[in-house]
Write a protein that holds these residues in place. Structure first.
Motif, short mmCIF file in Angstrom:
data_model
loop_
_atom_site.label_atom_id
_atom_site.label_comp_id
_atom_site.label_asym_id
_atom_site.label_seq_id
_atom_site.Cartn_x
_atom_site.Cartn_y
_atom_site.Cartn_z
N LYS A 150 0.89 -1.44 0.07
CA LYS A 150 0.05 -0.12 -0.08
C LYS A 150 0.93 1.30 0.05
O LYS A 150 1.96 1.24 0.88
CB LYS A 150 -0.77 0.00 1.30
CG LYS A 150 -1.89 1.04 1.32
CD LYS A 150 -2.63 1.16 2.66
CE LYS A 150 -3.50 2.28 2.75
NZ LYS A 150 -4.20 2.33 3.92
N GLY A 151 0.56 2.27 -0.85
CA GLY A 151 1.41 3.41 -0.93
C GLY A 151 2.21 3.33 -2.13
O GLY A 151 3.02 4.37 -2.41
N ASN A 152 2.82 2.45 -2.51
CA ASN A 152 3.64 2.16 -3.40
C ASN A 152 3.02 2.95 -4.81
O ASN A 152 1.88 2.94 -5.11
CB ASN A 152 4.12 0.81 -4.08
CG ASN A 152 4.76 -0.07 -2.86
OD1 ASN A 152 5.08 -1.35 -3.18
ND2 ASN A 152 5.55 0.85 -2.36
N VAL A 153 4.07 3.60 -5.58
CA VAL A 153 3.77 4.09 -6.90
C VAL A 153 4.08 3.12 -8.19
O VAL A 153 5.21 2.93 -8.23
CB VAL A 153 4.33 5.50 -7.06
CG1 VAL A 153 3.82 6.21 -8.37
CG2 VAL A 153 3.98 6.28 -5.71
N ILE A 154 3.11 3.15 -9.05
CA ILE A 154 3.41 2.04 -10.21
C ILE A 154 3.32 2.74 -11.58
O ILE A 154 2.33 3.58 -11.54
CB ILE A 154 2.15 0.99 -10.09
CG1 ILE A 154 2.56 0.26 -8.78
CG2 ILE A 154 2.43 0.14 -11.21
CD1 ILE A 154 0.97 -0.38 -8.26
N ASP A 155 4.30 2.55 -12.26
CA ASP A 155 4.32 3.18 -13.68
C ASP A 155 3.75 2.42 -14.59
O ASP A 155 4.23 1.11 -15.00
CB ASP A 155 5.52 3.58 -14.09
CG ASP A 155 5.75 4.53 -15.31
OD1 ASP A 155 4.60 4.60 -15.89
OD2 ASP A 155 6.85 4.92 -15.63
N ILE A 184 9.96 5.89 -9.35
CA ILE A 184 10.86 6.24 -8.29
C ILE A 184 10.12 7.39 -7.68
O ILE A 184 9.95 8.57 -8.25
CB ILE A 184 12.30 6.78 -8.99
CG1 ILE A 184 13.21 5.54 -9.45
CG2 ILE A 184 13.46 7.11 -7.73
CD1 ILE A 184 13.17 4.25 -8.90
N VAL A 185 10.11 7.30 -6.33
CA VAL A 185 9.38 8.56 -5.72
C VAL A 185 10.20 9.15 -4.35
O VAL A 185 11.16 8.25 -4.03
CB VAL A 185 8.01 8.17 -5.06
CG1 VAL A 185 7.25 7.86 -6.09
CG2 VAL A 185 8.22 7.02 -3.92
N ASP A 186 10.02 10.13 -4.25
CA ASP A 186 10.80 10.86 -3.26
C ASP A 186 10.09 10.48 -1.90
O ASP A 186 9.05 11.19 -1.64
CB ASP A 186 10.98 12.22 -3.44
CG ASP A 186 12.11 13.12 -2.38
OD1 ASP A 186 12.96 12.40 -1.75
OD2 ASP A 186 12.11 14.20 -2.27
N GLU A 187 10.66 9.91 -0.78
CA GLU A 187 10.06 9.84 0.26
C GLU A 187 10.69 10.38 1.70
O GLU A 187 12.10 9.98 1.77
CB GLU A 187 9.95 8.47 0.69
CG GLU A 187 8.96 8.19 1.92
CD GLU A 187 8.72 6.85 2.22
OE1 GLU A 187 8.24 6.50 3.51
OE2 GLU A 187 8.69 5.82 1.50
N HIS A 196 6.53 12.89 -6.25
CA HIS A 196 6.88 12.54 -7.28
C HIS A 196 7.02 13.97 -8.23
O HIS A 196 5.89 14.34 -8.36
CB HIS A 196 6.43 11.48 -8.07
CG HIS A 196 6.64 11.07 -9.49
ND1 HIS A 196 7.85 10.32 -9.56
CD2 HIS A 196 6.52 11.56 -10.75
CE1 HIS A 196 8.22 10.32 -10.99
NE2 HIS A 196 7.27 10.96 -11.75
N ASP A 197 8.22 14.58 -8.52
CA ASP A 197 8.14 16.04 -9.28
C ASP A 197 7.50 16.73 -8.27
O ASP A 197 6.58 17.65 -8.84
CB ASP A 197 7.64 15.80 -10.54
CG ASP A 197 8.53 15.00 -11.50
OD1 ASP A 197 9.85 14.85 -11.41
OD2 ASP A 197 7.95 14.40 -12.56
N ASP A 198 7.58 16.69 -7.02
CA ASP A 198 7.02 17.77 -6.03
C ASP A 198 5.52 17.75 -6.00
O ASP A 198 4.96 18.64 -5.38
CB ASP A 198 7.48 19.12 -6.25
CG ASP A 198 9.10 19.34 -6.09
OD1 ASP A 198 9.46 18.54 -5.06
OD2 ASP A 198 9.67 20.01 -6.76
#
Length: 188
Positions: A10-15, A65-68, A117-119
Motif C-alpha cells: 500500500k502506498g507504492n507508486v506504479i508506472d 521512483i518517488v521521493d519519500e 514525485h516531481d514535487d
C-alpha cells in the motif's frame, strides 16, 4: 525499477502505460488450485480515477521512483492539507484524495512521511500510533476489568474506537493508525 507483483505494498507508486498510479490496497491471493495472483486497487495520480489490476505474483511491475521524506503537518483548509519540509521550509499541499482516511489522525505539528514525485504529493504515511483523548463514552461500571469486553468511545477527532470498560471521558489513549484500534492508555 522492475519488481515482482507480490512485493507491492500500500502506498507504492506504479508506472503503468506511462501513467503513475498509487496503490490503495494490495492483496496476495493464493487459491487452492491455480496460479497465485496479486490484486491491486490503485488511483491514477493525474486525474484520481480508481482502477483495479490483477497480476500473477511472479510477473514484473514497473515501480516509479518517488521521493519519500519527513514532512510536518501544518493545517488543512479548503485547498487541501498543508505540509512543510523541515529541512528547507518548502510547503506542499496534498489533496483530500491523497490524504484519504489518514486525515482523521493528523495533528498540528505531526511528522509524517510524505511521498512525492516531481514535487507532487502522492501518498501520506502516518506514524504507527497516535495519542487521542476520549470525548464521549459510557460511564465506567464498578468492578469491570479489561477481561475481553470493550465499549464504544468517541475520540476528540470524531473517530469511534472500542476501548476497555474502565476508561472514562478525558482519558488519553494510544490508537493504531493502520486500523484505528485501541493499543494502550497513554503514559503522559
Amino acid at each position: 525499477m522492475k519488481v515482482a507483483a507480490s512485493s507491492l505494498r500500500k502506498g507504492n507508486v506504479i508506472d503503468m502505460d506511462g501513467k503513475l498510479y498509487v496503490a490503495l490496497s494490495v492483496q496476495n491471493i493464493h487459491p487452492g488450485k491455480g496460479t497465485p495472483v496479486t490484486q491491486v486497487d490503485m488511483r491514477r495520480i493525474s486525474d484520481g480515477v480508481k482502477v483495479s489490476e490483477r497480476w500473477r505474483t511472479t510477473e514484473s511491475v514497473e515501480r516509479a521512483i518517488v521521493d519519500e521524506r519527513p514532512y510536518t503537518f501544518l493545517y488543512s483548509d479548503g485547498e487541501g492539507f498543508h505540509f512543510m519540509n523541515p529541512e528547507n521550509y518548502d510547503q506542499v499541499v496534498a489533496s483530500v484524495d491523497v490524504v484519504g482516511d489518514a486525515a482523521a489522525y493528523l495533528q498540528d505539528g505531526m511528522t509524517v512521511s510524505l511521498m512525492t514525485h516531481d514535487d507532487i504529493p502522492l501518498a501520506v504515511e502516518l506514524p504507527a500510533r497516535v495519542t487521542l483523548e476520549i470525548a464521549d463514552t459510557e460511564p465506567a461500571v464498578k468492578g469491570q476489568t479489561s477481561s475481553g469486553s470493550y465499549k464504544p468511545a468517541i475520540m476528540t477527532n470524531g473517530q469511534r474506537v472500542m476501548v476497555p470498560p474502565y476508561l472514562t471521558v478525558g482519558t488519553r489513549i494510544v490508537v493504531l493508525t493502520e486500523d484505528g484500534t485501541y493499543y494502550e492508555r497513554a503514559k503522559d
